[in-house]
Enzyme design. Structure first.
Site, mmCIF file in Angstrom:
data_model
loop_
_atom_site.group_PDB
_atom_site.id
_atom_site.type_symbol
_atom_site.label_atom_id
_atom_site.label_comp_id
_atom_site.label_asym_id
_atom_site.label_seq_id
_atom_site.Cartn_x
_atom_site.Cartn_y
_atom_site.Cartn_z
ATOM 1 C CD GLU A 143 -3.172 0.700 2.122
ATOM 2 O OE1 GLU A 143 -3.997 1.584 2.332
ATOM 3 O OE2 GLU A 143 -3.210 -0.418 2.684
ATOM 4 C CD GLU A 177 -4.192 -0.290 9.219
ATOM 5 O OE1 GLU A 177 -4.799 0.186 8.250
ATOM 6 O OE2 GLU A 177 -3.520 -1.341 9.148
#
Length: 868
Positions: A468, A744
């Site tokens: 990502e 996260e």
């Protein structure tokens, strides 16, 4: 009293070589003791061969003041220094000079074209072999200055006469390539020699053509070529200027790099090296002519911030053997960078380094990396004296590196320093520090710093390890205030915001991440989203508030206005943004692992709240620019949305339709709750936090706001309870689990030691670390009260059993600091302000005390209201 100005800073550049501004603004700090106030300044500009020009300005300003002379021309070099006039009638001595140099400011300055190899058999493959390119030239006189202007389609590292040019890496970085390709300027005067010379470059895929994106990703996003574009300009003592530019005369050969990519790592075969290839006299007869490409020179732009560099090296803290017998390097810190090795072994043997953030059941755990191979391989040439290698064109997010194929004693190599992790990120200047009496809170803060370092790799990213690593706009929107305290992000983020505007759709839509995946390779259409798109309004305001930079306000105003105009059209006459796709309070801990948008707070409540807040910010931006009509229009719009929000989402008793922490945090912090109901809403927020056992119940949207909302509501003790909670989910839970970065998810690692089953699980995200801004402003008590910290608010709010806290920040005016400590039944507060600033000290239960430049100490009763 002696007052001394610093050497002037040019725009936001630490090293103003090859700058892209023709009229750069200047800033300086002032050192000295006692009361003194600037009333004017002189700027001296010294151009080579000309008498100095002194420009006198009557002004109290010292941050980002206008360029006083003629605009710079391309390549122009000059010295600039300042002296100041004070309100006591004195004039300071001249500052030390700053040497600055303009880059190539006009498209016509460029003669170079992109050049590269011609053996890309399969442009859709991720195993394409990169190129080396080179050119020989002759120097027939005395060179007094040499500049290399360089960029690439892909990534490059330049060499001149066998020596590396510069210390940057991953250059030219990731920009909106079709409209904006960054170039760097290097002073290579000391590398040029009389007679034969050679200039060349290594090339790598990078973001330009390498695999990018999740679910397998895409290749050739911006082009399939791999090309170097550069020109070396030589200025001779006799006044001649000669240019060696990339053109058809260059030659190319396959690199020893077999393949390289951001996600998958780098494979290198040292047996394929060509020693001396970038030195004069090398026989390149087996090399081939380059393939010549096309680049519009109008898209080439100088950087506004620093490049990516290695900033630190770490040795392994341990070298465990896994249950399956694998050897693993544990660097003791989750970091972003690469592993460098020094190794001796037989030709053809390969050392493989496979990286990951965590272990599970004692083994390297790579599932969170998804499709990122994150593996580097070095095949030895077999040199008897040993070999040293580090990948050039990749980066990894990791704490652990599994080593296979090591020839010899790995433990001895580690002890000898032959294996190190090299930390890479945009080389921002550190500007902010915080400490307190609680070691776990200090570790939390350090984790936030490390997560920021790992997620400013050329752009502000979401994570540095999996497939990502894109510039999600919502992450930096919420983290911007923390980032701008910890590091000088002014130039980097101002440049990135210009790319935000370049990617903004004609209707005003701001993409979820910038740069975006080009038009033919999108997973989903670009569509408006609250909190993420609001980076267009929030981040320019943050940069103005923290750096006093009205220039970024002027540059981004149209982008901000267009975003709010879009939302107004989407909301319609009722001013409620209550349809369309939204991420809402992303990663609320109550959301299912595979549905992180399923939060406790209505996503349309979130959207309408941000609509009101962004309209308010556009009004403030317009006020900064003196655009009264627009200020009035957007202020009225903000009022209308505020009323609509209250009618739709606030109940008559002060509760909200979403009885959730994020809803109250938004309503209170964005001033959307009617004044007569604010106290009730604040009490309810405190009740919810306590009912949840002081555990976190907010996601990306609510987390940066909830601590301030509690503080403003008189629930300071509850805010501290929330901060200091150790059970999952909480800020300190990861710390108790050994985290060295911010996760996260609140539970990226579950209490049983297993990794969260969600397919989106990273151990290095900075968004939830936005609480550090509250630590700086409230726990320590240091905040700007005027743009750029020209006026400082010292407002410590002791609590939570802390016995001391301190913070310091290098503001545009100089260093400001505060330290408080409990002493008996008193709280002692020490503050420091630089010349050119004022401050106010607001102690709990006391009246604000006006402060001037210098050091001050104040005492107050620790029994005073407000937690002190």
């Amino acid at each position: 009293m002696t007052v001394t100005p610093s050497a002037p800073q040019v725009e936001h550049h630490r090293h103003p070589l090859g700058i892209g501004e023709s009229r750069p603004r200047l800033s300086w700090t002032v050192a000295g003791d006692g009361p003194w106030r600037q009333t004017g300044y002189d700027v001296e500009l010294t151009r080579p061969g000309s008498a100095p020009q002194v420009h006198t300005v009557a002004s109290v300003e010292q941050v980002l003041v206008p360029w006083p002379g003629e605009p710079l021309t391309s390549r122009e070099r000059l010295g600039v220094r300042v002296r100041l006039h004070g309100d006591d009638g004195t004039t300071t001595a001249w500052s030390a000079p700053t040497r600055l140099e303009a880059g190539l400011l006009e498209p016509g300055d460029w003669s170079a074209v992109p050049v590269g190899g011609a053996w890309d058999e399969d442009p859709e493959s991720d195993d394409r072999r990169p190129s080396l390119v080179r050119r020989e030239f002759t120097v027939d006189g005395t060179v007094v200055a040499a500049r290399l202007y360089a960029t690439a389609h892909g990534l490059y590292e330049a060499e001149l006469n066998g020596r590396r040019v510069g210390d940057d890496t991953l250059s030219p970085g990731w920009t909106v390539y079709p409209q904006h390709l960054r170039y760097y300027t290097y002073d290579v005067t000391d590398l040029v020699r009389p007679g034969a010379n050679t200039v060349g470059a290594w090339l790598g895929d990078g973001w330009y053509r390498g695999r990018l994106g999740w679910n397998g990703g895409f290749r050739n996003l911006y082009g399939s070529d791999l090309s170097f574009l550069a020109q070396l300009e030589l200025t001779f003592a006799d006044g001649r200027v000669e240019t060696v530019a990339t053109d058809e005369a260059w030659r190319a050969a396959p690199s020893p790099i077999i393949r390289t990519g951001n996600y998958d790592g780098e494979d290198y075969d040292a047996r394929a090296e060509q020693p001396g290839w970038s030195s004069p006299g090398f026989d390149d007869g087996a090399w081939t002519p380059v393939t010549v490409g096309v680049r519009d020179p109008a898209t080439l732009r100088a950087p506004t911030g620093p490049p990516v560099r290695c900033t630190q090296e770490l040795r392994p803290a341990a070298v465990p053997t896994t249950p399956s017998g694998k050897r693993v390097l544990d660097f003791g810190q989750n970091l972003v960078g690469r592993v460098r090795v020094r190794v001796t072994g037989p030709a053809g043997s390969t050392v493989t380094l496979r990286t990951a953030e965590v272990l599970q059941d004692g083994e390297l755990y790579t599932r969170p990396l998804r499709d990122a191979r994150s593996t580097d391989g070095y095949t030895l040439a077999g040199r008897p004296g040993g070999e040293e290698w580090e990948p050039r064109f990749t980066f990894h997010g990791f704490r652990y590196a599994e080593v296979t194929g090591w020839p010899g004693d790995l433990d001895a190599a580690v002890a000898a320093g032959d294996v190190v992790a090299r930390v890479y990120h945009t080389d921002l200047e550190r500007t902010g520090w915080f400490e307190c009496s609680d070691p776990l809170v200090n570790r939390l803060h350090e984790n936030i710093v490390w997560s920021m370092r790992g997620n400013v790799v050329d752009i502000p990213t979401d994570c540095p390890q999996r497939d990502e690593r894109v510039g999600w706009t919502g992450d930096i929107q919420v983290f911007g205030p923390t980032a701008s305290f910890l590091y000088d992000v002014s130039g980097m983020l101002a440049g990135w915001l210009r790319d935000v505007e370049r990617e903004q759709l004609p209707d005003g839509t701001v993409p979820w991440y910038v740069p975006v995946i080009p038009a033919t390779h999108r997973w989903t259409p670009i569509r408006p989203g609250a909190a993420w798109g609001d980076v267009a309004t929030f981040l320019p305001w943050t940069l103005y508030e923290r750096y006093g930079d009205a220039g970024v306000v002027a540059d981004q105003f149209e982008s901000a206005r267009r975003w709010v105009d879009l939302i107004e059209r989407l909301a319609g006459p009722d001013h409620l943004w209550d349809d369309g796709f939204q991420l809402g309070d992303w990663l609320d801990p109550a959301a299912p692992p595979q549905d992180p948008a399923d939060a406790r707070t209505d996503r349309y409540l979130v959207a309408t709240a941000y609509f009101a807040a962004s309209a308010r910010r556009v009004a403030r931006l317009a006020e900064v620019l003196g655009r009264e009509d627009e200020r009035a229009h957007y202020a009225a719009l903000a009022d209308a949305v505020r009323s609509a929000f209250a009618a739709a989402y606030v109940l008559p008793d002060g509760r909200m339709t979403s009885d959730a922490q994020t809803a109250y945090a938004l309503g209170l912090r964005f001033d959307l709750i009617p004044s007569e109901l604010r106290a009730a809403a604040g009490r309810r927020l405190g009740e919810l936090v306590r009912a949840d056992g002081n555990r976190i119940a907010t996601g990306f949207v609510g987390t940066p706001l909830v601590s301030d909302a509690l503080t403003d509501a008189g629930e300071l003790d509850t805010a501290y309870d929330l901060l200091l909670e150790r059970e999952c989910p909480s800020w300190l839970y990861p710390v108790t689990q050994g985290a060295t970065t911010v996760w996260e998810r609140w539970d990226s690692l579950l209490p049983d030691g297993s990794v969260n089953p969600g397919t989106m699980t990273s151990f290095n995200h900075y968004a939830l670390g936005a609480v550090a801004d509250w630590l700086h402003r409230v726990v320590a008590g240091l905040a700007p009260a005027a743009p750029g910290y020209r006026r400082v608010r010292f407002r410590p709010r002791p609590g939570g059993g802390l016995t001391w806290a301190r913070a310091r920040h290098r503001s545009p005016y100089g260093e400001v600091s505060i330290e408080w400590r409990r002493s008996g039944n008193e709280v002692v507060v020490e503050t420091e302000l630089p010349l050119g600033t004022t401050g106010v000290l607001e102690l709990p239960g006391g009246v604000g005390v006006e402060l001037v430049a210098g050091r001050h100490e104040h005492r107050s009763s620790s029994a005073a209201p407000g937690g002190a």
